[in-house]
Scaffold this motif. Structure first.
Motif, PDB file in Angstrom:
ATOM      1  N   PHE A   1     -40.592  14.553 -46.729  1.00 30.18           N
ATOM      2  CA  PHE A   1     -40.799  13.151 -47.127  1.00 30.18           C
ATOM      3  C   PHE A   1     -42.172  12.862 -47.907  1.00 30.18           C
ATOM      4  O   PHE A   1     -42.407  11.708 -48.461  1.00 30.18           O
ATOM      5  N   GLY A   2     -42.866  13.948 -48.123  1.00 27.24           N
ATOM      6  CA  GLY A   2     -44.135  13.795 -48.939  1.00 27.24           C
ATOM      7  C   GLY A   2     -45.204  12.911 -48.323  1.00 27.24           C
ATOM      8  O   GLY A   2     -45.930  12.043 -49.058  1.00 27.24           O
ATOM      9  N   GLN A   3     -45.375  13.143 -46.902  1.00 29.36           N
ATOM     10  CA  GLN A   3     -46.275  12.388 -46.377  1.00 29.36           C
ATOM     11  C   GLN A   3     -47.284  13.072 -45.642  1.00 29.36           C
ATOM     12  O   GLN A   3     -46.961  14.325 -45.680  1.00 29.36           O
ATOM     13  N   VAL A   4     -48.283  12.451 -45.044  1.00 29.70           N
ATOM     14  CA  VAL A   4     -49.264  13.046 -44.161  1.00 29.70           C
ATOM     15  C   VAL A   4     -49.026  12.271 -42.728  1.00 29.70           C
ATOM     16  O   VAL A   4     -48.520  11.305 -42.802  1.00 29.70           O
ATOM     17  N   PRO A   5     -49.567  12.826 -41.690  1.00 32.20           N
ATOM     18  CA  PRO A   5     -50.188  14.213 -41.429  1.00 32.20           C
ATOM     19  C   PRO A   5     -49.199  15.332 -41.300  1.00 32.20           C
ATOM     20  O   PRO A   5     -48.053  15.020 -40.988  1.00 32.20           O
ATOM     21  N   ILE A   6     -49.962  16.542 -41.568  1.00 28.98           N
ATOM     22  CA  ILE A   6     -49.093  17.864 -41.312  1.00 28.98           C
ATOM     23  C   ILE A   6     -50.067  18.729 -40.741  1.00 28.98           C
ATOM     24  O   ILE A   6     -51.363  18.425 -41.096  1.00 28.98           O
TER      25      ILE A   6
ATOM     26  N   PRO B   1     -50.334  12.840 -58.575  1.00 27.57           N
ATOM     27  CA  PRO B   1     -48.951  13.072 -58.240  1.00 27.57           C
ATOM     28  C   PRO B   1     -48.957  13.930 -56.937  1.00 27.57           C
ATOM     29  O   PRO B   1     -49.864  14.861 -56.835  1.00 27.57           O
ATOM     30  N   LYS B   2     -47.999  13.836 -56.378  1.00 24.55           N
ATOM     31  CA  LYS B   2     -47.710  14.649 -55.175  1.00 24.55           C
ATOM     32  C   LYS B   2     -47.273  16.080 -55.415  1.00 24.55           C
ATOM     33  O   LYS B   2     -46.433  16.125 -56.545  1.00 24.55           O
ATOM     34  N   SER B   3     -47.767  17.291 -54.772  1.00 25.49           N
ATOM     35  CA  SER B   3     -47.659  18.427 -55.485  1.00 25.49           C
ATOM     36  C   SER B   3     -46.347  19.053 -54.616  1.00 25.49           C
ATOM     37  O   SER B   3     -45.973  18.727 -53.575  1.00 25.49           O
TER      38      SER B   3
ATOM     39  N   THR C   1     -54.446  15.928 -44.750  1.00 31.99           N
ATOM     40  CA  THR C   1     -54.536  14.383 -45.244  1.00 31.99           C
ATOM     41  C   THR C   1     -54.321  14.485 -46.643  1.00 31.99           C
ATOM     42  O   THR C   1     -54.509  15.267 -47.433  1.00 31.99           O
ATOM     43  N   TYR C   2     -54.586  13.203 -47.157  1.00 29.50           N
ATOM     44  CA  TYR C   2     -54.791  12.843 -48.591  1.00 29.50           C
ATOM     45  C   TYR C   2     -56.234  13.407 -49.122  1.00 29.50           C
ATOM     46  O   TYR C   2     -57.091  13.391 -48.476  1.00 29.50           O
ATOM     47  N   ASP C   3     -56.006  13.746 -50.515  1.00 26.73           N
ATOM     48  CA  ASP C   3     -57.359  13.979 -51.111  1.00 26.73           C
ATOM     49  C   ASP C   3     -58.334  12.823 -51.300  1.00 26.73           C
ATOM     50  O   ASP C   3     -59.549  12.787 -51.336  1.00 26.73           O
TER      51      ASP C   3
ATOM     52  N   PHE D   1     -44.575  18.618 -39.338  1.00 28.42           N
ATOM     53  CA  PHE D   1     -44.859  17.241 -39.800  1.00 28.42           C
ATOM     54  C   PHE D   1     -44.408  16.210 -38.669  1.00 28.42           C
ATOM     55  O   PHE D   1     -43.944  16.786 -37.763  1.00 28.42           O
ATOM     56  N   GLU D   2     -44.671  15.071 -38.930  1.00 30.86           N
ATOM     57  CA  GLU D   2     -44.298  13.960 -37.937  1.00 30.86           C
ATOM     58  C   GLU D   2     -45.520  13.811 -36.858  1.00 30.86           C
ATOM     59  O   GLU D   2     -45.667  14.746 -36.066  1.00 30.86           O
ATOM     60  N   SER D   3     -46.113  12.791 -36.983  1.00 30.61           N
ATOM     61  CA  SER D   3     -47.076  12.699 -35.910  1.00 30.61           C
ATOM     62  C   SER D   3     -46.924  12.838 -34.478  1.00 30.61           C
ATOM     63  O   SER D   3     -47.448  13.168 -33.927  1.00 30.61           O
ATOM     64  N   GLY D   4     -45.518  12.241 -34.303  1.00 30.86           N
ATOM     65  CA  GLY D   4     -45.401  12.456 -32.763  1.00 30.86           C
ATOM     66  C   GLY D   4     -44.840  13.705 -32.412  1.00 30.86           C
ATOM     67  O   GLY D   4     -45.655  14.433 -31.344  1.00 30.86           O
TER      68      GLY D   4
ATOM     69  N   GLY E   1     -58.997   4.236 -42.112  1.00 33.57           N
ATOM     70  CA  GLY E   1     -59.220   3.693 -40.822  1.00 33.57           C
ATOM     71  C   GLY E   1     -57.588   3.559 -39.926  1.00 33.57           C
ATOM     72  O   GLY E   1     -57.705   3.584 -38.820  1.00 33.57           O
ATOM     73  N   PHE E   2     -56.474   3.736 -40.885  1.00 27.48           N
ATOM     74  CA  PHE E   2     -55.086   3.682 -40.376  1.00 27.48           C
ATOM     75  C   PHE E   2     -54.185   4.802 -40.743  1.00 27.48           C
ATOM     76  O   PHE E   2     -53.002   4.771 -40.499  1.00 27.48           O
ATOM     77  N   VAL E   3     -54.801   5.696 -41.799  1.00 28.97           N
ATOM     78  CA  VAL E   3     -53.954   6.798 -42.187  1.00 28.97           C
ATOM     79  C   VAL E   3     -53.604   7.638 -40.723  1.00 28.97           C
ATOM     80  O   VAL E   3     -54.481   7.956 -39.836  1.00 28.97           O
ATOM     81  N   ARG E   4     -52.552   8.180 -40.752  1.00 24.79           N
ATOM     82  CA  ARG E   4     -52.064   8.800 -39.521  1.00 24.79           C
ATOM     83  C   ARG E   4     -52.741  10.145 -39.151  1.00 24.79           C
ATOM     84  O   ARG E   4     -52.490  10.719 -38.030  1.00 24.79           O
ATOM     85  N   ASP E   5     -53.467  10.691 -40.078  1.00 24.81           N
ATOM     86  CA  ASP E   5     -54.317  11.941 -39.612  1.00 24.81           C
ATOM     87  C   ASP E   5     -55.376  11.456 -38.465  1.00 24.81           C
ATOM     88  O   ASP E   5     -55.636  12.486 -37.780  1.00 24.81           O
ATOM     89  N   LEU E   6     -55.523  10.209 -38.359  1.00 20.62           N
ATOM     90  CA  LEU E   6     -56.389   9.843 -37.473  1.00 20.62           C
ATOM     91  C   LEU E   6     -55.876  10.130 -35.910  1.00 20.62           C
ATOM     92  O   LEU E   6     -56.789  10.556 -35.127  1.00 20.62           O
ATOM     93  N   ARG E   7     -54.682   9.990 -35.773  1.00 23.10           N
ATOM     94  CA  ARG E   7     -54.068  10.190 -34.306  1.00 23.10           C
ATOM     95  C   ARG E   7     -54.144  11.518 -33.994  1.00 23.10           C
ATOM     96  O   ARG E   7     -54.393  12.042 -32.867  1.00 23.10           O
ATOM     97  N   VAL E   8     -53.905  12.387 -35.026  1.00 26.53           N
ATOM     98  CA  VAL E   8     -54.168  13.736 -34.734  1.00 26.53           C
ATOM     99  C   VAL E   8     -55.366  14.351 -34.546  1.00 26.53           C
ATOM    100  O   VAL E   8     -55.666  14.934 -33.390  1.00 26.53           O
TER     101      VAL E   8
HETATM  102  N1  LIG Z   1     -43.162   9.055 -39.412  1.00 23.15           N
HETATM  103  C1  LIG Z   1     -44.494   9.549 -40.110  1.00 23.15           C
HETATM  104  C2  LIG Z   1     -44.800   8.643 -41.091  1.00 23.15           C
HETATM  105  C3  LIG Z   1     -45.727   9.268 -41.885  1.00 23.15           C
HETATM  106  C4  LIG Z   1     -46.462   8.309 -42.848  1.00 23.15           C
HETATM  107  O1  LIG Z   1     -46.128   7.212 -43.205  1.00 23.15           O
HETATM  108  N2  LIG Z   1     -47.606   8.826 -43.588  1.00 23.15           N
HETATM  109  C5  LIG Z   1     -48.379   8.009 -44.634  1.00 23.15           C
HETATM  110  C6  LIG Z   1     -49.859   7.875 -44.426  1.00 23.15           C
HETATM  111  S1  LIG Z   1     -50.335   7.194 -42.718  1.00 23.15           S
HETATM  112  C7  LIG Z   1     -47.927   8.557 -46.071  1.00 23.15           C
HETATM  113  O2  LIG Z   1     -48.235   9.584 -46.111  1.00 23.15           O
HETATM  114  N3  LIG Z   1     -47.292   7.586 -46.843  1.00 23.15           N
HETATM  115  C8  LIG Z   1     -47.190   8.069 -48.237  1.00 23.15           C
HETATM  116  C9  LIG Z   1     -45.696   8.243 -48.295  1.00 23.15           C
HETATM  117  O3  LIG Z   1     -45.025   7.580 -47.516  1.00 23.15           O
HETATM  118  O4  LIG Z   1     -45.484   8.275 -49.563  1.00 23.15           O
HETATM  119  C10 LIG Z   1     -45.504  10.234 -39.102  1.00 23.15           C
HETATM  120  O5  LIG Z   1     -45.463   9.777 -38.141  1.00 23.15           O
HETATM  121  O6  LIG Z   1     -45.957  11.299 -39.396  1.00 23.15           O
END
Ligand SMILES: N[C@@H](CCC(=O)N[C@@H](CS)C(=O)NCC(=O)O)C(=O)O
Length: 224
Positions: free
Chosen positions: A55-60, A44-46, A7-9, A69-72, A17-24
């Motif tokens: 896509f530079g997102q979390v969770p992974i 900045p993203k690394s 997740t993010y630092d 990656f991708e929570s689903g 409370g809504f960041v998607r690492d929660l579902r994992v």
């Molecule tokens: N479809 C992706 C969506 C992931 C997503 O939107 N993550 C958010 C955090 S909950 C994120 O990293 N947002 C920052 C960004 O998009 O730059 C998934 O379900 O994992």
């Protein structure tokens, strides 16, 4: 074997409370698999982050040799061979998990993005017109109407508690927090039933503790 959840630092208050690492975390608690948390910088993203999430997102997650990656996709992987993907209900669970992401979450994120643009124009702006926001809200309500009808006569979306409920309920938590479920008694009950589960409570407590520790580390860095 322990799973690594990224997740993010650090993040500001509003998405906590809504960041998607929660579902994992929730899925891992449900199946009793130990995990550790690793972080990627939010700004900045690394390069290391982009290398494992295009896509530079979390969770992974890292599960042994596998990085996902991708929570689903993560939930379907973790659910394999566990009660979260019950034998005989695989197709139905997959259908509802994808419906949660691709129909309900797409609609609710569209609306929520517009609400955030109104609320925090400096971060998420420019704001959309009122007509556009209302159009997006009605689109979301159409999806909520459909799930409400379904949930009127069942406790869990695919008949028994599964990975699909984790994703669907986590998706519904945003409209709920925004007061959009007040005319949906079945969905309100569904979210309450799912979030009363000990696994959800533990996942949420650990998720929030992560952000509290992140604040402490940030304050310590600022004063060093
Ligand atoms: N479809 C992706 C969506 C992931 C997503 O939107 N993550 C958010 C955090 S909950 C994120 O990293 N947002 C920052 C960004 O998009 O730059 C998934 O379900 O994992």
């Amino acid at each position: 074997m322990s799973v690594v959840v990224y997740t993010y630092d650090w993040l500001p208050e509003f998405p906590r409370g809504f960041v998607r690492d929660l579902r994992v975390r929730w899925a891992l608690e449900e199946i009793g698999r130990p995990y550790e948390v690793a972080t990627v910088p939010v700004y900045p993203k690394s390069d290391a982050h982009w290398a494992i999430q295009p896509f530079g997102q979390v969770p992974i997650i890292e599960d042994g040799e596998l990085t996902l990656f991708e929570s689903g996709a993560i939930l379907l992987h973790l659910a394999e061979g566990t009660p979260l993907l019950p034998p005989g209900r695989r197709a139905e669970v997959t259908q509802w998990l994808i419906a949660a992401l691709n129909s309900v979450e797409v609609a609710s994120s569209g609306w929520m993005g517009m609400v955030l643009a109104e609320r925090m124009p400096d971060v998420f702006g420019p704001p959309s017109t009122q007509e556009a926001v209302e159009h997006a809200r009605r689109n979301m309500m159409g999806k909520l109407d459909a799930v409400e009808k379904l949930m009127a006569d069942r406790d869990w979306i695919a008949g028994v508690f599964s990975a699909a409920d984790i994703i669907m309920v986590d998706v519904l938590r945003i409209p709920e927090a925004e007061g959009q479920l007040s005319s949906y008694p079945a969905l309100t009950g569904y979210v309450a039933r799912a979030t009363a589960r000990p696994a959800f409570k533990k996942a949420m407590a650990d998720h929030m503790a992560h952000w509290q520790a992140a604040d402490v580390a940030r304050d310590a860095n600022a004063s060093a």
